[in-house]
Design an enzyme around this catalytic site. Structure first.
Site, PDB file in Angstrom:
ATOM      1  N   LYS A  76      17.512  42.303  -1.808  1.00 12.92           N
ATOM      2  CA  LYS A  76      16.492  41.425  -2.422  1.00 12.92           C
ATOM      3  C   LYS A  76      15.109  41.740  -1.857  1.00 12.92           C
ATOM      4  O   LYS A  76      14.947  41.885  -0.657  1.00 12.92           O
ATOM      5  CB  LYS A  76      16.849  39.965  -2.137  1.00 12.92           C
ATOM      6  CG  LYS A  76      15.782  38.950  -2.528  1.00 12.92           C
ATOM      7  CD  LYS A  76      16.299  37.520  -2.431  1.00 12.92           C
ATOM      8  CE  LYS A  76      15.703  36.777  -1.277  1.00 12.92           C
ATOM      9  NZ  LYS A  76      16.071  35.353  -1.245  1.00 12.92           N
ATOM     10  N   ASP A  78      21.094  38.760  -0.182  1.00 17.57           N
ATOM     11  CA  ASP A  78      20.336  39.685   0.672  1.00 17.57           C
ATOM     12  C   ASP A  78      21.096  39.893   1.981  1.00 17.57           C
ATOM     13  O   ASP A  78      22.072  39.192   2.268  1.00 17.57           O
ATOM     14  CB  ASP A  78      18.906  39.166   0.947  1.00 17.57           C
ATOM     15  CG  ASP A  78      18.893  37.768   1.532  1.00 17.57           C
ATOM     16  OD1 ASP A  78      19.833  37.403   2.256  1.00 17.57           O
ATOM     17  OD2 ASP A  78      17.937  37.026   1.250  1.00 17.57           O
ATOM     18  N   ASP A 114       0.811  -1.232   0.000  1.00 13.65           N
ATOM     19  CA  ASP A 114       0.000   0.000   0.000  1.00 13.65           C
ATOM     20  C   ASP A 114       0.840   1.275   0.000  1.00 13.65           C
ATOM     21  O   ASP A 114       0.304   2.378   0.083  1.00 13.65           O
ATOM     22  CB  ASP A 114      -0.959   0.003   1.198  1.00 13.65           C
ATOM     23  CG  ASP A 114      -0.219  -0.057   2.522  1.00 13.65           C
ATOM     24  OD1 ASP A 114       1.040  -0.068   2.518  1.00 13.65           O
ATOM     25  OD2 ASP A 114      -0.888  -0.090   3.573  1.00 13.65           O
ATOM     26  N   GLN A 152       9.084  27.599   7.260  1.00 12.71           N
ATOM     27  CA  GLN A 152       7.773  27.992   7.828  1.00 12.71           C
ATOM     28  C   GLN A 152       7.959  28.008   9.347  1.00 12.71           C
ATOM     29  O   GLN A 152       7.480  27.148  10.080  1.00 12.71           O
ATOM     30  CB  GLN A 152       6.699  26.988   7.384  1.00 12.71           C
ATOM     31  CG  GLN A 152       5.294  27.272   7.930  1.00 12.71           C
ATOM     32  CD  GLN A 152       4.609  28.470   7.296  1.00 12.71           C
ATOM     33  OE1 GLN A 152       4.898  28.842   6.174  1.00 12.71           O
ATOM     34  NE2 GLN A 152       3.698  29.091   8.029  1.00 12.71           N
TER      35      GLN A 152
HETATM   36  C1  R5P Z   1      16.016  32.904   1.920  1.00 11.58           C
HETATM   37  O1  R5P Z   1      15.861  33.369   3.033  1.00 11.58           O
HETATM   38  C2  R5P Z   1      17.067  31.909   1.649  1.00 11.58           C
HETATM   39  O2  R5P Z   1      18.281  32.298   2.213  1.00 11.58           O
HETATM   40  C3  R5P Z   1      17.266  31.690   0.150  1.00 11.58           C
HETATM   41  O3  R5P Z   1      17.721  32.906  -0.425  1.00 11.58           O
HETATM   42  C4  R5P Z   1      16.015  31.281  -0.518  1.00 11.58           C
HETATM   43  O4  R5P Z   1      15.432  30.212   0.150  1.00 11.58           O
HETATM   44  C5  R5P Z   1      16.278  30.899  -1.966  1.00 11.58           C
HETATM   45  O5  R5P Z   1      15.090  30.542  -2.561  1.00 11.58           O
HETATM   46  P1  R5P Z   1      14.914  30.522  -4.134  1.00 11.58           P
HETATM   47  O6  R5P Z   1      16.007  29.696  -4.717  1.00 11.58           O
HETATM   48  O7  R5P Z   1      13.548  29.909  -4.310  1.00 11.58           O
HETATM   49  O8  R5P Z   1      14.932  31.939  -4.611  1.00 11.58           O
END
Ligand code: R5P
Length: 282
Positions: free
Chosen positions: A181, A158, A34, A87
Site C-alpha cells: 500500500k 500493507d 451551554d 498522530q
Molecule cells: C494504517 O496504518 C492503518 O492500519 C489502517 O490501514 C488505516 O488507518 C485505514 O485507514 P482508511 O480506512 O482511511 O484507509
C-alpha cells in the site's frame, strides 16, 4: 471491583462486567445548557474498571470526568479505542504529538491502562502509568472460522498489518500475505499485489482500523479484478468516517465487520473476554 463506562462504550462495558462476574455502575449523562458535559454516577467501589473508547472529543471529556468521579477508588482504565493515536509523531514542524497529549491526560487518576490493538505500541510509553496492549487477532480468527469459508486467503493491506494478519490466519491455519500500500493522501491509497494470487479464492482483508475505507476499498477492487471469488473485510476498530461502511458495501465487498471497541451494528467480534482476562491478572 465494579465496572463503569462512558456513554459510547456502554455495551462493551456491560459485557466486560458480565465476564468479570461483577456489576456495572449506572451513570446518568447529560449536558448543561451551554453544552458542557455533566455526569453523576451510582455507588462506586474501592476498585473500579473504567471503560471508555475515545472515539471523539465528547467521549474524551466524558472519560476524564468519569475518572475524576471515581477519585476515591483504585482505577483500572480500559481504553478499547484511542483516537488521536495515529498522530504519534511530529510529521511536520509545528504539529503536536497528539497521542502523547491524550495519553498523559488519561493517565491522571488511574493506576494502569489497557488498550486494544493500539495503532503503535510505542504510544504506550506516553502513559505515565503502566500500560498494556491486547490484540483481538485471535478473536477475529475465530469469527472468520464461523463463516465456513473454503480455504480462505487472509490478506493484510500493507506490510505493517502483516503480523496482525498472521495471528488472525493462525486461528485456522490459513494462508496469509500482504499487499503493497502507498498512501497518496488522507483519503486515497494505491495498492499493488504481492505473491499469492486471489484468483477464485475467498479473501478476508484484515486491518486494525477502517477509517475512510479507502484502504479496504482499493484492496477489494484490485482483488476483484484478479478474480477473487468473494471478498470480506474484518477490522478491530470500525471508525467508518464519512459513510465509509456504506461506500465499502457498494464496492461489492460481501461483508464488513468490526469489534465492539467502537460500538457499531456490525460489531460482531467482542473484546470483552480478552479485556476481562487481562483485568483479572491485575
Ligand atoms: C494504517 O496504518 C492503518 O492500519 C489502517 O490501514 C488505516 O488507518 C485505514 O485507514 P482508511 O480506512 O482511511 O484507509
Amino acid at each position: 471491583m465494579k465496572v463503569i463506562c462512558t456513554e459510547k462504550s456502554q455495551v462493551l462495558g456491560t459485557h466486560i462486567a458480565r465476564a468479570l462476574k461483577t456489576t456495572v455502575v449506572s451513570v446518568s449523562y447529560s449536558r448543561f445548557p451551554d453544552g458542557e458535559h455533566y455526569l453523576v454516577t451510582g455507588e462506586t467501589d474501592d476498585e473500579m474498571v473504567i471503560v471508555g473508547s475515545v472515539v471523539d472529543n465528547d467521549s474524551l471529556v466524558q472519560l476524564m470526568l468519569l475518572t475524576d468521579a471515581c477519585d476515591r477508588s483504585t482505577n483500572h482504565l480500559v481504553l478499547p479505542y484511542m483516537a488521536y493515536a495515529r498522530q504519534d509523531k511530529r510529521f511536520r514542524p509545528g504539529e503536536p504529538v497528539s497521542s502523547r497529549v491524550i495519553a498523559r491526560a488519561l493517565s491522571m487518576g488511574v493506576s494502569d491502562v489497557t488498550t486494544v490493538n493500539i495503532h503503535d505500541s510505542e504510544v504506550l510509553k506516553s502513559f505515565t502509568v503502566p500500560a498494556q496492549n491486547l490484540s483481538l487477532a485471535a478473536g477475529i480468527g475465530s469469527y472468520i472460522r464461523t463463516l465456513g469459508l473454503k480455504n480462505p486467503l487472509i490478506l493484510a493491506p500493507d506490510e505493517g498489518a502483516m503480523n496482525f494478519a498472521e495471528n488472525v490466519a493462525s486461528a485456522g491455519g490459513w494462508e496469509c500475505d500482504h499487499l503493497e500500500k502507498t498512501r497518496l493522501s488522507g483519503v486515497e491509497v494505491k495498492m499493488a499485489p504481492r505473491q499469492l494470487s486471489a484468483k477464485s479464492r475467498s479473501v478476508v482483508i484484515v486491518d486494525d482500523i477502517i477509517s475512510t475505507g479507502s484502504t479496504i476499498a482499493t484492496a477489494a477492487g484490485m482483488l476483484c479484478q484478479q478474480g477473487a471469488e468473494d471478498v470480506c473485510a474484518a477490522c478491530v476498530h470500525g471508525v467508518f468516517t464519512g459513510g465509509a461502511y456504506a461506500r465499502l458495501m457498494a464496492t461489492g465487498i460481501r461483508d464488513v465487520v468490526c469489534s465492539d471497541t467502537i460500538e457499531r451494528s456490525c460489531s460482531r467480534i467482542s473484546a470483552a473476554e480478552e479485556i476481562a482476562r487481562a483485568i483479572r491478572k491485575h
